[in-house]
Design an enzyme around this catalytic site. Structure first.
Site, PDB file in Angstrom:
ATOM      1  CG  ASP A  33      -2.041   0.980   1.149  1.00  0.00           C
ATOM      2  OD1 ASP A  33      -3.203   0.543   1.061  1.00  0.00           O
ATOM      3  OD2 ASP A  33      -1.780   2.209   1.164  1.00  0.00           O
ATOM      4  CB  VAL A  97      -9.364   1.894  -4.787  1.00  0.00           C
ATOM      5  CG1 VAL A  97      -9.013   1.410  -6.186  1.00  0.00           C
ATOM      6  CG2 VAL A  97      -8.328   2.906  -4.299  1.00  0.00           C
ATOM      7  CG  HIS A 101      -8.893  -2.967  -2.254  1.00  0.00           C
ATOM      8  ND1 HIS A 101      -9.829  -2.288  -2.993  1.00  0.00           N
ATOM      9  CD2 HIS A 101      -8.710  -2.251  -1.121  1.00  0.00           C
ATOM     10  CE1 HIS A 101     -10.193  -1.191  -2.334  1.00  0.00           C
ATOM     11  NE2 HIS A 101      -9.545  -1.147  -1.186  1.00  0.00           N
ATOM     12  CG  HIS A 103      -6.924  -3.026   3.248  1.00  0.00           C
ATOM     13  ND1 HIS A 103      -6.184  -1.909   2.942  1.00  0.00           N
ATOM     14  CD2 HIS A 103      -8.194  -2.756   2.814  1.00  0.00           C
ATOM     15  CE1 HIS A 103      -6.954  -1.005   2.348  1.00  0.00           C
ATOM     16  NE2 HIS A 103      -8.177  -1.488   2.257  1.00  0.00           N
TER      17      HIS A 103
HETATM   18  P1  5GP Z   1      -9.875   1.408   0.483  1.00  0.00           P
HETATM   19  O1  5GP Z   1     -10.065   2.607   1.357  1.00  0.00           O
HETATM   20  O2  5GP Z   1     -10.484   1.585  -0.892  1.00  0.00           O
HETATM   21  O3  5GP Z   1     -10.303   0.129   1.160  1.00  0.00           O
HETATM   22  O4  5GP Z   1      -8.312   1.264   0.317  1.00  0.00           O
HETATM   23  C1  5GP Z   1      -7.602   1.783  -0.753  1.00  0.00           C
HETATM   24  C2  5GP Z   1      -6.134   1.689  -0.412  1.00  0.00           C
HETATM   25  O5  5GP Z   1      -5.400   1.885  -1.598  1.00  0.00           O
HETATM   26  C3  5GP Z   1      -5.648   2.733   0.602  1.00  0.00           C
HETATM   27  O6  5GP Z   1      -5.079   2.079   1.735  1.00  0.00           O
HETATM   28  C4  5GP Z   1      -4.636   3.564  -0.180  1.00  0.00           C
HETATM   29  O7  5GP Z   1      -3.533   3.970   0.597  1.00  0.00           O
HETATM   30  C5  5GP Z   1      -4.230   2.605  -1.293  1.00  0.00           C
HETATM   31  N1  5GP Z   1      -3.824   3.237  -2.542  1.00  0.00           N
HETATM   32  C6  5GP Z   1      -4.461   4.238  -3.215  1.00  0.00           C
HETATM   33  N2  5GP Z   1      -3.825   4.551  -4.350  1.00  0.00           N
HETATM   34  C7  5GP Z   1      -2.741   3.722  -4.417  1.00  0.00           C
HETATM   35  C8  5GP Z   1      -1.691   3.568  -5.388  1.00  0.00           C
HETATM   36  O8  5GP Z   1      -1.630   4.246  -6.412  1.00  0.00           O
HETATM   37  N3  5GP Z   1      -0.761   2.614  -5.128  1.00  0.00           N
HETATM   38  C9  5GP Z   1      -0.802   1.827  -4.011  1.00  0.00           C
HETATM   39  N4  5GP Z   1       0.162   0.926  -3.851  1.00  0.00           N
HETATM   40  N5  5GP Z   1      -1.776   1.956  -3.074  1.00  0.00           N
HETATM   41  C10 5GP Z   1      -2.731   2.892  -3.282  1.00  0.00           C
END
Ligand code: 5GP
Length: 114
Positions: A33, A97, A101, A103
């Protein structure tokens, strides 16, 4: 929420954006991440177009299992005997996103930052 051309994870899968890869199979990609919420914070994603876990059905069920298989392999690779798995489902569930996914977090994750 829609799966967009601009979906950042779709761009990572396509190789248009870089990532720090940890694990890859025909169906799954895992990478660190960009804004870690724990000492180890990895995202495990399917290479197919699934936006949220709410889309699970009899046909795509296997891909959900493969996320857990990837977590197991990553733990072995990183020699981690314990870890935490977290999934935000939908915008109202805190998902930012629009691409499924999981985590993968080390045990120091306190459960409040995602
Ligand atoms: P969500 O909140 O959608 O469950 O988690 C999205 C995760 O994607 C977040 O922890 C954020 O830091 C990570 N993230 C967002 N953009 C990118 C990126 O361009 N590259 C990587 N490696 N992680 C990302």
């Amino acid at each position: 929420m829609t799966f967009m051309e601009k979906n950042i994870f779709a761009e990572i899968i396509a190789g248009k954006l870089p990532c720090q890869k940890v694990y890859e199979s025909d169906d799954i990609l895992a990478f660190y991440d960009i804004a870690p919420k724990a000492k180890t914070h990895i995202l495990i994603i399917p290479k197919t177009e699934i936006i949220t876990a709410q889309e699970v059905n009899e046909k795509n069920l296997a891909i959900f299992g493969k996320l857990f298989l990837a977590a197991k392999e990553i733990a072995k690779k990183l020699k981690m005997t314990g870890y935490k798995l977290h999934m935000n489902v939908g915008e109202d569930g805190g998902q930012v996103v629009p691409h499924l996914h999981l985590h993968f977090l080390s045990a120091d994750y306190d459960g409040s930052q995602l």
